[in-house]
Structures are given as structure tokens and as C-alpha cells.
Design a protein around this motif. Structure first.
Motif, PDB file in Angstrom:
ATOM      1  N   ASP A   1       8.748  13.422   2.259  1.00 44.76           N
ATOM      2  CA  ASP A   1       8.731  13.262   1.066  1.00 44.76           C
ATOM      3  C   ASP A   1       9.274  14.820   0.512  1.00 44.76           C
TER       4      ASP A   1
ATOM      5  N   ASP B   1       0.839  -1.249   0.174  1.00 47.59           N
ATOM      6  CA  ASP B   1      -0.223   0.221   0.050  1.00 47.59           C
ATOM      7  C   ASP B   1       0.943   1.294  -0.037  1.00 47.59           C
ATOM      8  N   HIS B   2       1.039   2.053  -1.033  1.00 47.37           N
ATOM      9  CA  HIS B   2       2.083   2.933  -1.352  1.00 47.37           C
ATOM     10  C   HIS B   2       1.530   4.226  -0.570  1.00 47.37           C
ATOM     11  N   SER B   3       0.170   4.366  -0.071  1.00 48.43           N
ATOM     12  CA  SER B   3      -0.241   5.532   0.735  1.00 48.43           C
ATOM     13  C   SER B   3       0.480   5.513   2.298  1.00 48.43           C
ATOM     14  N   ARG B   4       0.784   4.296   2.537  1.00 47.00           N
ATOM     15  CA  ARG B   4       1.607   4.141   3.925  1.00 47.00           C
ATOM     16  C   ARG B   4       3.137   4.123   3.802  1.00 47.00           C
ATOM     17  N   ASN B   5       3.715   5.208   3.968  1.00 44.74           N
ATOM     18  CA  ASN B   5       5.095   5.497   3.636  1.00 44.74           C
ATOM     19  C   ASN B   5       5.937   5.288   5.079  1.00 44.74           C
TER      20      ASN B   5
END
Length: 415
Positions: free
Chosen positions: A295, A160-164
Motif C-alpha cells: 500500500d 474482508d478488506h483487512s486481507r489484501n
């Protein structure tokens, strides 16, 4: 009596061989290596090889003595082998430093590897870095930092790329900063204290606070370097503990000469630099260190993170040697200044490396690879030397202003 004299001569010849080997290795590494581009390209392998040679020579002498005197056989005899085996294991199996864990290309990034490594790291923190106070807040800070770091790496490996994992990474960094401030405050308070307490107890408190501060700085390096560094941190702690114990051996048959001890510290610190996927080249910098907790690029935060990622292990290793030199007391009469001599030889090796790097750059100024190999090698050597000289100046200042409180403590290690 003749056998005893022959035995003493054999031990003396072993020690002379160790000194000769250390000087030859350091002459090649600090001098000859800087003039060859192929040597510089394979510098990590050369450092590991030289470190293995010196450790095996020390082990050979200790093993020979233990066979002649069975009553002196002790666990410390195998410490040089621990250093060698850890270096080989580190180079062979721990990879992926400075890379994002979401890539899933390295075993060290797997949760089955970095979670046990973090658990061992936490256990070593609670066992080896005991607080001088009964207060558990100091331990809680480091527990929270390691737990948050584990959660951050776990999230970064999810699909899940929303969880970094940035929130947990930021929380871990905040805990580290609080811990470092706490350790520095305790160290400074103890150093400036005017209490008339036992010198041994005061020096022991200084050593505990200082080592705990270094451990917390190491946690920051683990955060900005990635999951592979969890295994690296455990290996480095074992290696540094082994060298520290070897340095504290004060008996005549186990004593290691200052040039040899300084060479092993020099080579170990540099071996860690190369084992963490660094190289004396600008294209090998871990630029991902600037984005472990955000980011958004922020110049000062990103610059500091990249600097610590690149030169942090050199900084920590040099500081640890300085602390060990100042707070370690050899109990034999003729070796009271041995720790200080180790630090002097260490500084000498570093300054020699910078001098020869400067000469090599001047001599190779028309070489095709001057900007790709020789100039970056000189820049890295200069930065290493500046850090070492900075610590040397701080050490000299503290020795001058607090000579009674900042000296080798007496009686440590006596029965």
C-alpha cells in the motif's frame, strides 16, 4: 510433369501473395497509420485484422499443398488458425487487465476462471519448459510462485478488506526473482563454458535456460497486471509456441518467407499489448501495478512495476524472437540464414515505425490532437525501438565475442 509444374507455380504464387500482403500490411501499420488519429485510436483492431489476414494466407497455401499431397498432411498445417482463434478469443472474452480483482466486474477476475488458468499455466511450465537438470528445485520455485499468486488473488477477492493479499504477492515476487537469477546464472555459465561437448546439446541447453528465464519474467508480468493475465499468459504461450513451430518448418512447401514471418511476430507482439488493455496513451497506463504487493508508494519499485506492466510483453516477445532466430536451424541448404533474416526484417519494421511516427509528429505539430494522440504514439514507438536496438546490440556483441558458442546450432530437427 505438367501438373507438377503447375502445382509448383501455384505454390510460388501463394508465397508471392503472402509477401505482398505482409509488405502492404506493414507499410500501412508502420507508415500510414501514424498519420491518422482515428487509425491510432483503433490500432488494436487493425493489428488483429492484419495478423488474421497473414495467418489465413499461410493456412491457405498449406491446406492447398496438403490436398495435393495427402502424405504431407500434418498437424502443423492448423497452427496459423490457432494463432488467429487465440487472438479473437483473447480480445472477446479476456478483460479487466490492470484492474483490482476486488471490483468484481470482470469474469476473468473470478476464482473459477483464474484458478484453472493458473493450473494450466503451471502444467505448461512443467511440460514445455523442461529443465536440463534432473534437480527439482527449479520446478519447485515456479510452483511456489504460482501457488502464492493464486492465494494473493483469492484474498484480494474476499469481502474482508483487512486481507489484501500483499504478503502472498510479495512471496510470489521473491520466488520469481530467485527463479530469474537462477536462469540467468545457468544461461551465462553455459554461454561462457569451455567444455568440448556436442554443439547441438550445448545450444539446446542455452535455449532451455533462456526460455525458462523468459517464462519467469512473464510470471512477474502476470503478478503486476492482475488475474485477467492468467488467461492471457496461457493464450500467449500457445500463440508463441505456434509461431515458433511455424518458423521452424524447413520443407520447401511449408517454408514461410522472412518478411511474412517477421510481420506475424511484429503484429502478434503488438496485438498482445492492446489485448492487455494497453494503448499508446498516457491515460491508459495501469497505475495499479505499483500497488499489487504494498500500500506504500516506493518510487523505484513502482516505476519498474509500471514499466514492466506496460512494455513487458514487447520485451518478452522481442527476446523470444531473438532466441528463436539464433537457436533455430532450418535444415534446407538455401535457408540456413532464414532465422537471422526474420530478425533483420523485424528490426527493420520497428525502425520504420519509429521513423514514420517522428515524421507524423513533425507534420502534425499544429494538429489539435498532437499532444493527446500523435506525441504519445511517437513516445511509445520510440521506447519500443530503443528496446529492440538494445537487444540488437547485445546480440551483435555476443555474436562477435562468442561466435562459436552463440550461433545457430547444427542438426536440430534432423531425423
Amino acid at each position: 510433369k505438367d501438373k507438377e509444374d503447375q502445382f509448383v507455380k501455384s505454390l510460388q504464387s501463394f508465397r508471392l501473395l503472402e509477401v505482398a500482403a505482409s509488405l502492404i500490411c506493414m507499410i500501412f501499420y508502420s507508415g500510414v497509420l501514424t498519420f491518422g488519429n482515428s487509425y491510432i485510436e483503433h490500432e488494436g483492431d487493425i493489428v488483429t485484422f492484419f495478423l488474421a489476414i497473414l495467418c489465413l494466407l499461410v493456412f491457405r497455401r498449406w491446406y492447398y499443398e496438403s490436398n495435393k499431397n495427402a502424405t504431407r498432411t500434418a498437424i502443423f498445417m492448423y497452427l496459423p488458425l490457432v494463432v488467429v482463434l487465440c487472438s479473437r478469443f483473447h480480445n472477446a472474452f479476456v478483460t479487466g487487465h490492470g484492474l483490482d480483482p476486488s471490483i468484481r466486474l470482470h469474469a476473468s477476475h473470478n476464482a473459477l476462471v483464474f484458478l484453472p488458468a493458473l493450473a494450466v499455466l503451471l502444467a505448461l511450465r512443467l511440460k514445455w519448459f523442461e529443465s536440463t537438470q534432473t534437480l527439482s528445485v527449479s520446478n519447485l520455485i515456479d510452483v511456489l510462485s504460482i501457488v502464492c499468486l493464486a492465494c494473493s488473488w483469492w484474498e484480494k477477492r474476499t469481502r474482508d478488506h483487512s486481507r489484501n493479499g500483499h504478503e502472498f504477492a510479495q512471496a510470489s515476487i521473491i520466488c520469481v526473482i530467485i527463479g530469474v537469477i537462477h536462469s540467468v546464472y545457468c544461461t551465462g555459465s553455459e554461454l561462457m563454458s569451455q567444455d568440448n561437448e556436442n554443439q547441438v546439446q550445448r545450444s539446446w541447453k542455452l535455449l532451455c535456460h533462456s526460455r525458462l528465464a523468459l517464462f519467469r519474467v512473464m510470471l512477474f508480468l502476470v503478478i503486476v497486471t492482475g488475474p485477467s493475465t492468467a488467461s492471457t499468459a496461457v493464450i500467449v504461450l500457445v500463440q508463441c509456441a505456434s509461431l515458433s513451430q511455424m518458423m521452424m518448418q524447413s520443407k520447401a512447401f511449408a517454408k514461410i518467407d522472412a518478411p511474412v514471418m517477421a510481420a506475424m511476430w511484429r503484429l502478434l507482439i503488438r496485438q498482445i499489448f492492446f489485448a492487455t488493455n494497453h494503448h499508446c496513451s498516457f491515460n491508459r497506463l495501469h497505475f495499479s501495478a505499483a500497488f499489487v504487493a504494498t500500500d506504500t508508494f516506493q518510487f523505484h519499485v513502482a516505476g519498474f512495476s509500471l514499466f514492466m506492466n506496460t512494455f513487458g510483453w514487447e520485451l518478452l516477445g522481442t527476446l523470444l524472437l531473438l532466441l528463436t532466430s539464433r537457436f533455430t536451424n532450418f535444415t534446407t541448404v538455401n535457408s540456413m540464414d532464414e532465422p537471422s533474416r526474420v530478425w533483420d526484417w523485424f528490426c527493420f519494421y520497428q525502425c520504420t515505425e519509429t521513423l514514420t511516427s517522428c515524421v507524423s509528429v513533425s507534420a502534425m505539430k499544429r494538429h489539435l490532437m498532437v499532444w493527446a494522440i500523435f506525441a504519445p504514439r511517437y513516445m511509445f514507438a520510440a521506447i519500443f525501438t530503443v528496446m529492440g536496438l538494445m537487444f540488437w546490440l547485445v546480440d551483435a556483441l555476443l555474436l562477435f565475442t562468442h561466435r562459436d558458442g552463440y550461433t545457430k546450432f547444427k542438426g536440430m530437427g534432423k531425423d
